[in-house]
Scaffold this active site. Structure first.
Site, PDB file in Angstrom:
ATOM      1  CB  SER A  98       6.172  -2.259  11.831  1.00 26.23           C
ATOM      2  OG  SER A  98       5.748  -0.963  12.198  1.00 26.23           O
ATOM      3  CG  HIS A 149      -5.508   1.451   5.700  1.00 23.51           C
ATOM      4  ND1 HIS A 149      -5.016   2.371   6.595  1.00 23.51           N
ATOM      5  CD2 HIS A 149      -4.479   0.605   5.416  1.00 23.51           C
ATOM      6  CE1 HIS A 149      -3.749   2.094   6.851  1.00 23.51           C
ATOM      7  NE2 HIS A 149      -3.393   1.033   6.152  1.00 23.51           N
ATOM      8  N   GLY A 206       3.412   1.675  10.821  1.00 21.02           N
ATOM      9  CA  GLY A 206       4.389   2.737  10.657  1.00 21.02           C
ATOM     10  C   GLY A 206       5.122   3.146  11.915  1.00 21.02           C
ATOM     11  N   GLY A 239       3.191  -1.284   4.152  1.00 23.96           N
ATOM     12  CA  GLY A 239       3.138   0.138   3.854  1.00 23.96           C
ATOM     13  C   GLY A 239       4.455   0.650   3.323  1.00 23.96           C
ATOM     14  N   GLY A 240       5.228   1.333   4.172  1.00 27.76           N
ATOM     15  CA  GLY A 240       6.448   2.005   3.740  1.00 27.76           C
ATOM     16  C   GLY A 240       7.449   1.107   3.044  1.00 27.76           C
ATOM     17  CD  GLU A 250      -2.726   5.214   7.146  1.00 24.99           C
ATOM     18  OE1 GLU A 250      -1.660   4.901   7.700  1.00 24.99           O
ATOM     19  OE2 GLU A 250      -2.873   5.230   5.909  1.00 24.99           O
ATOM     20  CD  GLU A 254      -2.654  -2.746   7.497  1.00 30.93           C
ATOM     21  OE1 GLU A 254      -1.521  -2.696   6.988  1.00 30.93           O
ATOM     22  OE2 GLU A 254      -3.536  -1.900   7.263  1.00 30.93           O
ATOM     23  CG  ASN A 269      -1.770   1.222   1.357  1.00 33.90           C
ATOM     24  OD1 ASN A 269      -1.906   1.993   0.406  1.00 33.90           O
ATOM     25  ND2 ASN A 269      -2.357   1.422   2.521  1.00 33.90           N
ATOM     26  CD1 TRP A 270       3.574   1.386  -2.933  1.00 32.89           C
ATOM     27  CD2 TRP A 270       3.849   2.901  -4.563  1.00 32.89           C
ATOM     28  NE1 TRP A 270       4.555   0.911  -3.784  1.00 32.89           N
ATOM     29  CE2 TRP A 270       4.737   1.821  -4.798  1.00 32.89           C
ATOM     30  CE3 TRP A 270       3.826   3.959  -5.459  1.00 32.89           C
ATOM     31  CZ2 TRP A 270       5.609   1.800  -5.880  1.00 32.89           C
ATOM     32  CZ3 TRP A 270       4.689   3.926  -6.544  1.00 32.89           C
ATOM     33  CH2 TRP A 270       5.577   2.871  -6.750  1.00 32.89           C
ATOM     34  CE  LYS A 271      -0.065   3.026   4.924  1.00 36.17           C
ATOM     35  NZ  LYS A 271       0.172   3.131   6.375  1.00 36.17           N
TER      36      LYS A 271
END
Length: 247
Positions: free
Chosen positions: A207, A93, A169, A228-229, A95, A163, A9-11
């Site tokens: 993470s 998600h 993150g 994610g990251g 967020e 998640e 997920n590049w967000k």
């Protein structure tokens, strides 16, 4: 036999220049033993679908609206994602739930719209740190599961992503026992929702990186990861894919 899935997920990250990471990833995994999925921002979705050069990499959206068309400025319908080259879409998600106040009912409606459009819905759920510390984690995720999975969901059109909000993150990761407890609970709860519970893939997210992926993937009922990251570059995401192939 559930085929494992490494999803990224590049967000709200990425511009045209970062599409070079797609080629680097597919060059590293031209014929992967697991499914690979990247979910870029909507501005890059069609370009990424074209740039991938191979269907070894699947493309997904990060959200969709619950209705197919209409006066919803700034929103994207599931059919539009499909038309742009997507096969999946992330819904629910944390967020989106926190930043936009999305409820379980909202998530279920979006997942149903994704199914109608022929997309696989990646339904996200997870507890906050306060809920974890209060001993409410299992109750929270099972309630989210029951409220977020729409009627008609199947193993073919639905992926569940656990998640824990406090791990996204932050660098903090639940213990393997905690991950296993939640995934086992979700698997059991799915049996009350659909007949194909044993075939639904349940991903872990929060993470995940190359250094901890192998041990996370060793946990029963962990069928992959929503990353994610660490999915933003092939150098970071490729070791996760490899760990999943070896799991």
């Amino acid at each position: 036999m559930r085929r494992k899935l490494a999803a990224g997920n590049w967000k709200m990250n990425g511009t045209t220049d970062t599409l070079r990471e797609v080629k680097a990833l597919t060059d590293a995994h031209p014929d992967p033993l697991v499914d690979m999925l990247l979910c870029p921002p909507a501005t890059l979705l069609a370009q990424m679908a074209w740039a991938r050069g191979t269907h070894a990499l699947q493309i997904g959206g990060q959200d969709c609206h619950a209705v197919a068309t209409g006066a919803h400025t700034g929103d994207i319908a599931a059919d539009m994602l499909k038309d742009a080259g997507a096969s999946h879409v992330i819904v629910g998600h944390s967020e989106r739930r926190s930043d936009h106040g999305e409820t379980d009912a909202d998530v279920a409606a979006k997942a149903a719209a994704a199914h109608t459009a022929g997309l696989i819905a990646v339904i996200c759920l997870g507890e906050t740190l306060a809920q974890r510390e209060a001993g409410e984690a299992l109750a929270v995720v099972t309630a989210q599961l029951a409220g977020s999975v729409p009627a008609g969901a199947t193993a073919a059109n639905t992926v569940i992503a656990y998640e824990p909000v406090w791990a996204i993150g932050t660098g903090h990761v639940p213990t393997l026992d905690q991950i296993g407890e939640v995934h086992g609970t979700l698997r059991a709860a799915l049996r009350d929702i659909m007949r194909e519970a044993g075939g639904v893939r349940i991903l872990y997210g929060g993470s995940v990186k190359g250094s901890n992926a192998a041990e996370i993937f060793s946990v029963p009922d962990v069928d992959g990861a929503l990353v994610g990251g660490a999915s933003l570059t092939a150098a970071d995401f490729s070791p996760i894919v490899t760990a999943l192939e070896n799991a």
